[in-house]
Design a protein around this motif. Structure first.
Motif, PDB file in Angstrom:
ATOM      1  N   ASP A 119      24.902  80.428  37.898  1.00 26.23           N
ATOM      2  CA  ASP A 119      24.282  81.073  39.061  1.00 26.23           C
ATOM      3  C   ASP A 119      24.960  82.437  39.224  1.00 26.23           C
ATOM      4  O   ASP A 119      26.128  82.529  39.599  1.00 26.23           O
ATOM      5  CB  ASP A 119      24.483  80.214  40.315  1.00 26.23           C
ATOM      6  CG  ASP A 119      23.775  80.796  41.541  1.00 26.23           C
ATOM      7  OD1 ASP A 119      23.329  81.963  41.488  1.00 26.23           O
ATOM      8  OD2 ASP A 119      23.672  80.079  42.552  1.00 26.23           O
ATOM      9  N   VAL A 150      16.875  73.834  38.929  1.00 27.53           N
ATOM     10  CA  VAL A 150      17.941  74.523  39.665  1.00 27.53           C
ATOM     11  C   VAL A 150      17.808  74.310  41.165  1.00 27.53           C
ATOM     12  O   VAL A 150      18.795  74.302  41.894  1.00 27.53           O
ATOM     13  CB  VAL A 150      17.933  76.031  39.345  1.00 27.53           C
ATOM     14  CG1 VAL A 150      18.364  76.261  37.908  1.00 27.53           C
ATOM     15  CG2 VAL A 150      16.567  76.663  39.581  1.00 27.53           C
ATOM     16  N   TYR A 157      19.791  83.533  37.531  1.00 25.34           N
ATOM     17  CA  TYR A 157      20.421  82.573  36.623  1.00 25.34           C
ATOM     18  C   TYR A 157      20.526  83.152  35.219  1.00 25.34           C
ATOM     19  O   TYR A 157      19.698  83.959  34.784  1.00 25.34           O
ATOM     20  CB  TYR A 157      19.618  81.263  36.568  1.00 25.34           C
ATOM     21  CG  TYR A 157      19.659  80.479  37.860  1.00 25.34           C
ATOM     22  CD1 TYR A 157      20.726  79.641  38.153  1.00 25.34           C
ATOM     23  CD2 TYR A 157      18.623  80.594  38.781  1.00 25.34           C
ATOM     24  CE1 TYR A 157      20.758  78.923  39.344  1.00 25.34           C
ATOM     25  CE2 TYR A 157      18.653  79.888  39.977  1.00 25.34           C
ATOM     26  CZ  TYR A 157      19.720  79.053  40.247  1.00 25.34           C
ATOM     27  OH  TYR A 157      19.763  78.349  41.426  1.00 25.34           O
TER      28      TYR A 157
END
Length: 240
Positions: A119, A150, A157
């Motif tokens: 992230d 996610v 990402y």
């Protein structure tokens, strides 16, 4: 009697000349072969009589199957929706040989393939170590693509494909591009520059010359229904 004989001679001469001209004309024409009659068996029906002729494909123009591998090391990341990512990759034999040469024989067998999902929201430059957080996903050696849940819209990402050793060491093989998951709701931005309905109506009336009171009232009512949520209608007068 003599005149009749003369006319008979002239007639015979004309007939002989006509026959001679016909013979010469036929000699100059090409002879045509007699047409061969088609043999047809009316008790059977041939599909070739009603089907479209089959065209053989030209060499090199057939539709070949897409290759499974392109011999190129790459990892591509896509945002499927606000909650899911999709990644696909290819690791060439040359990259595997480099890994074995660096970490020894048997290193490929004792390590496990892993997708490390970083992230990187709000990070200007990702160097592999400055992610906000990461998650490891164990995959199989034969896998070449993966759907990643996610669960966070509007986040950035980046994914790395690597090998994880039993002692916890992670060796990166490929790194993907950075993607952003889309928002999961309607945009909160509104256009405050919309003209008020009354101005639209006046402008329309001046340009079109509408004169019927009933038509004017009906059009204005429909405009109000269509733009009930307009910021101009909801704005409070100054001083309230």
């Amino acid at each position: 009697m003599a005149s009749m004989l003369l006319w008979l001679i002239i007639l015979l001469f004309a007939v002989a000349a006509a026959l001679l001209w016909h013979t010469v004309a036929r000699a100059g024409r090409p002879r045509l072969k007699p047409a061969t009659p088609l043999r047809r068996d009316w008790s059977e029906e041939y599909a070739g009589e009603i089907s479209i002729p089959h065209l053989k494909p030209r060499p090199g123009l057939a539709n070949p199957d897409l290759p499974e591998h392109y011999q190129r090391d790459r990892l591509v990341l896509l945002a499927k929706d606000p909650y899911w990512l999709y990644a696909y990759w290819e690791v060439t034999a040359a990259r595997q040989e480099e890994f074995v040469a660096a970490y020894g024989d048997g290193a490929w067998q004792i390590s496990r393939p892993v997708l490390r999902v970083h992230d990187v929201t709000g990070i200007g430059h990702f160097n592999g170590l400055n992610a906000r957080s990461y998650t490891d996903i164990e995959i199989a050696d034969y896998t070449s693509n993966w759907y990643i849940n996610v669960g966070l819209p509007e986040h950035d990402y980046c994914v790395e494909l690597g090998r994880l050793f039993p002692d916890g060491r992670f060796v990166m093989l490929l790194r993907s591009n950075i993607v952003t998951t889309p928002r999961a709701a309607v945009s909160s931005l509104t256009d405050e520059e919309w003209p008020p309905l009354l101005e639209v109506y006046k402008n329309l009336q001046v340009k079109t010359g509408l004169g019927s009171p009933l038509l004017v009232e009906e059009m204005f009512a429909r405009l109000v229904e269509m733009q009930v949520s307009s910021p101009e209608l909801q704005r409070k007068p100054a001083g309230d």
